[in-house]
Design a protein around this motif. Structure first.
Motif: not given
Length: 391
Positions: A73-74, A114, A163, A167, A369-370, A374, A376
């Motif tokens: 993420s990020n 992403p 996800y 995730y 999230y992105e 990071g 959700r």
């Protein structure tokens, strides 16, 4: 001279030369086709780091930033991706690092795309070290899916979101306290913002889809300039949907700065809502059409009732009394005061059902999230999980 010489050659010599040419070139063409048709798994590609050209298929895990580091993420750049034979892989030793050159960055760079995480990618290039790690460089072809998958595509239930294979892998299929515990373990891993950073985050997460210079205010629904924020009349400020006095966490880093429940709102409407619980009924709020309030509760407009419910549910699962923060819980009361509770649970569950996530809420969840935390809000991705936990 050469052309005249060829013209004067006898037919038999020309035929012989043609046959020889066919004999020499045909096996080369066949070998090329065979090479192109062979697709390696990531494991095979890692074992063949010898400079050969090969086609490899795997699932996107994240962006490699060092020989043993892959971020999920990020993202910071579009220049590289890490793939593996399974979408849930966590060990970098079983990941292949792919160089993403300029021609492919618009489609395969994770900073720009992403949502590629967990997708299957096929790439052709040179098998050689990248980031001092097993890699594929200088790609000549990249595509989504394609070929025979090196391992079966993860199967999720019909209610699954995008996800689940990565995730939410440890939560899918669970209910009740087991589901709640799994979700807490997943979403507690986050980047924590300062209260000042929240201003910039909200300008991004709540941006008006029709006007990039504005944000949409939660309760009023008004589109307002991002620059008209602060404490003045008709400015917008940072509304704590889970009222910060319910648990007395204030604006300290953690629950007080978690953007999953912080939203832009008109200063006076924010003040009117105060620390009231959520419930139906009351008198109409003049500045916020569709909203109602009374002495102990606040009802938001229909378009964001589900948004409010899912933000409250997120907070109840995310903050479980760890790290010096309160254990936040929903209940069916509207007289919670400063206790770490917020209601009314039965009404919030109803709002979650009646107002499912829309594009704005889904984009907001993705943006947080992105770019910011990071983590959700699982109830935006899976609104049905509310009933699975709270009945």
């Amino acid at each position: 001279m050469n052309m005249k010489s060829v013209t004067r050659s006898r037919p038999g010599r020309l035929i012989t030369a043609f046959v020889l040419a066919v004999t020499v070139t045909t096996p080369v063409a066949v070998a090329s086709q065979a090479s192109a048709a062979t697709t390696l798994t990531v494991a095979q590609a890692l074992a063949a780091q010898d400079g050969r050209t090969a086609t490899v298929t795997g699932y996107v895990i994240g962006q490699p930033t060092a020989s043993t580091t892959v971020i999920t993420s990020n993202y910071t750049a579009d220049t590289a991706i890490a793939i593996a034979d399974t979408a849930a892989e966590t060990s970098t030793t079983r990941m292949l690092y792919l160089q993403v050159t300029t021609a492919y960055r618009a489609d395969f760079g994770l900073l720009t795309n992403p949502t590629l995480r967990g997708r299957q990618v096929t790439a052709t290039g040179t098998l050689t070290a990248y980031f001092s790690h097993g890699g594929l460089k200088t790609p000549t072809a990249m595509s989504l899916g394609g070929g025979t998958s090196p391992s079966p595509t993860p199967t999720a239930p019909s209610t699954s979101g995008p996800y689940d294979s990565t995730y939410y892998a440890t939560a899918v299929g669970k209910t009740g306290t087991a589901l709640r515990s799994s979700l807490h373990a997943i979403i507690r891993t986050q980047t924590k913002l300062s209260y000042d950073q929240v201003w910039e985050a909200l300008k991004d997460t709540d941006q008006d889809p029709a006007n990039a210079n504005n944000v949409i205010l939660l309760y009023t629904g008004r589109s307002q300039s991002k620059t008209l924020n602060g404490g003045g009349v008709d400015d917008w400020n940072r509304e704590h949907v889970w009222a910060k006095s319910h648990g007395d966490f204030g604006t300290t880093t953690g629950p007080g700065t978690d953007v999953h429940h912080l939203r832009p709102e008109d200063v006076s409407v924010n003040s009117l809502r105060g620390n009231k619980d959520f419930d139906a009924g009351g008198s109409a709020v003049a500045e916020a059409p569709g909203c109602y309030t009374d002495a102990d509760s606040f009802e938001p407009r229909n378009a964001v009732k589900g948004d409010v419910a899912r933000m409250i549910m997120y907070m109840a699962v995310r903050y479980e009394g760890e790290d010096g923060w309160p254990d936040l819980e929903m209940n069916d009361s509207v007289t919670n005061g400063t206790a770490p509770y917020l209601g009314r649970l039965s009404v919030l569950l109803s709002w979650n059902r009646l107002d499912p996530p829309d594009a704005f809420e889904q984009r907001r969840n993705q943006r947080i999230y992105e770019r910011w935390q990071g983590n959700r809000n699982p109830f935006v991705d899976h609104p049905e999980w509310a009933a699975a936990i709270w009945g």
